[in-house]
Design a protein around this motif. Structure first.
Motif, PDB file in Angstrom:
ATOM      1  N   LEU A  23       0.822  -1.217   0.000  1.00 52.39           N
ATOM      2  CA  LEU A  23       0.000   0.000   0.000  1.00 52.39           C
ATOM      3  C   LEU A  23       0.853   1.263   0.000  1.00 52.39           C
ATOM      4  N   SER A  24       1.987   1.230   0.692  1.00 53.49           N
ATOM      5  CA  SER A  24       2.836   2.426   0.758  1.00 53.49           C
ATOM      6  C   SER A  24       3.371   2.793  -0.623  1.00 53.49           C
ATOM      7  N   CYS A  25       3.592   1.802  -1.473  1.00 62.07           N
ATOM      8  CA  CYS A  25       4.120   2.064  -2.817  1.00 62.07           C
ATOM      9  C   CYS A  25       3.048   2.553  -3.774  1.00 62.07           C
ATOM     10  N   LEU A  26       1.801   2.591  -3.301  1.00 59.02           N
ATOM     11  CA  LEU A  26       0.709   3.192  -4.070  1.00 59.02           C
ATOM     12  C   LEU A  26       0.340   4.573  -3.519  1.00 59.02           C
ATOM     13  N   ALA A  27       1.225   5.134  -2.704  1.00 58.79           N
ATOM     14  CA  ALA A  27       1.075   6.490  -2.148  1.00 58.79           C
ATOM     15  C   ALA A  27       0.023   6.576  -1.053  1.00 58.79           C
ATOM     16  N   GLY A  64       3.635  -3.389  -5.421  1.00 62.40           N
ATOM     17  CA  GLY A  64       3.066  -2.047  -5.346  1.00 62.40           C
ATOM     18  C   GLY A  64       3.687  -1.097  -6.359  1.00 62.40           C
ATOM     19  N   ASP A  65       5.017  -1.136  -6.474  1.00 58.94           N
ATOM     20  CA  ASP A  65       5.709  -0.282  -7.444  1.00 58.94           C
ATOM     21  C   ASP A  65       5.210  -0.529  -8.860  1.00 58.94           C
ATOM     22  N   ASN A  66       5.203  -1.790  -9.245  1.00 56.07           N
ATOM     23  CA  ASN A  66       4.859  -2.121 -10.625  1.00 56.07           C
ATOM     24  C   ASN A  66       3.381  -1.935 -10.921  1.00 56.07           C
ATOM     25  N   LEU A  67       2.542  -2.144  -9.914  1.00 61.46           N
ATOM     26  CA  LEU A  67       1.122  -1.867 -10.103  1.00 61.46           C
ATOM     27  C   LEU A  67       0.896  -0.370 -10.294  1.00 61.46           C
ATOM     28  N   PHE A  69       3.016   1.787 -11.503  1.00 63.08           N
ATOM     29  CA  PHE A  69       3.534   2.080 -12.842  1.00 63.08           C
ATOM     30  C   PHE A  69       2.510   1.704 -13.908  1.00 63.08           C
ATOM     31  N   LEU A  70       1.937   0.493 -13.804  1.00 68.55           N
ATOM     32  CA  LEU A  70       1.001   0.017 -14.820  1.00 68.55           C
ATOM     33  C   LEU A  70      -0.326   0.777 -14.774  1.00 68.55           C
ATOM     34  N   ILE A  71      -0.759   1.170 -13.584  1.00 71.54           N
ATOM     35  CA  ILE A  71      -1.969   1.990 -13.473  1.00 71.54           C
ATOM     36  C   ILE A  71      -1.766   3.315 -14.206  1.00 71.54           C
ATOM     37  N   ALA A  72      -0.616   3.930 -13.982  1.00 72.45           N
ATOM     38  CA  ALA A  72      -0.320   5.197 -14.646  1.00 72.45           C
ATOM     39  C   ALA A  72      -0.223   5.016 -16.159  1.00 72.45           C
ATOM     40  N   VAL A 122       7.151   8.832  -8.205  1.00 74.76           N
ATOM     41  CA  VAL A 122       8.069   8.478  -9.297  1.00 74.76           C
ATOM     42  C   VAL A 122       7.512   7.280 -10.068  1.00 74.76           C
ATOM     43  N   ASN A 123       6.870   6.339  -9.373  1.00 72.37           N
ATOM     44  CA  ASN A 123       6.212   5.222 -10.061  1.00 72.37           C
ATOM     45  C   ASN A 123       5.188   5.737 -11.059  1.00 72.37           C
TER      46      ASN A 123
END
Length: 203
Positions: A23-27, A64-67, A69-72, A122-123
């Motif tokens: 969750l933290s990697c999704l802000a 979380g990072d890659n999700l 990125f892919l959402i963006a 940044v993601n």
């Protein structure tokens, strides 16, 4: 708050650590760093397995990072509109973009751990700006290994002083993020002044 988090870490351990780092990697504003310190501390006490703590934190962060990125990459302008809707999100998005422009691929690596408040943004910026996904994933994985190794390692080594270590690292990370933001603003202002001066010369 710290006592509650430590209590939750004791009760739910590895699964909670996975969810929180994800969750933290999704802000989302969750205490991932404190939980990693706690996980390291419980591993030192023998209540959790160190390998399981590290694996849960790294896998949660990478997913979380890659999700993000892919959402963006998929949502594009709709996500950008959401980021710009709140002043704080808009400021972090702008600072992350300036950070990306200045440091390139290494910004992905350093935003995982050195200036962690920028990491989720940044993601998103990487996905919005069309950064190559394998490059993003590789630099992100390297940075997350450092992030998790640093916090879990400190928790393992200083199990009796987790709250103090967490406060120190949080203040340091915030200071570095503010320093990077100030540097980015200074570069932008210098560029704007040069553009304006060039326009006057050609007027």
């Amino acid at each position: 708050m710290t006592d509650l988090i430590l209590s939750l870490a004791a009760d739910y351990g590895v699964p909670l650590l996975f969810v929180i780092t994800f969750l933290s990697c999704l802000a989302l504003p969750v205490p991932s760093s404190l939980l990693m310190l706690a996980g390291g501390g419980f591993a030192a006490a023998g209540d959790l397995t160190l390998a399981a703590v590290v694996a849960a934190a790294i896998s949660g962060a990478l997913i979380g990072d890659n999700l993000g990125f892919l959402i963006a990459r998929r949502m594009g302008l709709r996500l950008d509109d959401w980021l710009l809707r709140r002043p704080r999100r808009a400021a972090l998005r702008a600072q992350s973009e300036a950070y990306m422009d200045k440091w390139g691929s290494s910004s992905i690596f350093f935003s995982r751990w050195l200036v962690a408040p920028f990491g989720p943004y940044v993601n998103y910026v990487s996905g919005l700006s069309g950064v190559n996904w394998p490059r993003f994933a590789l630099w992100g994985m390297a940075g997350e290994i450092v992030w998790v190794g640093l916090y879990v390692g400190l928790g393992y080594g200083f199990a009796d002083n987790i709250a103090a270590i967490s406060s120190l690292l949080g203040n340091l990370s915030g200071f570095l993020a503010a320093l990077v933001a100030a540097a980015g603003l200074g570069l932008w202002m210098r560029h704007a002044i040069r553009v304006r001066a060039a326009a006057r010369r050609h007027a």
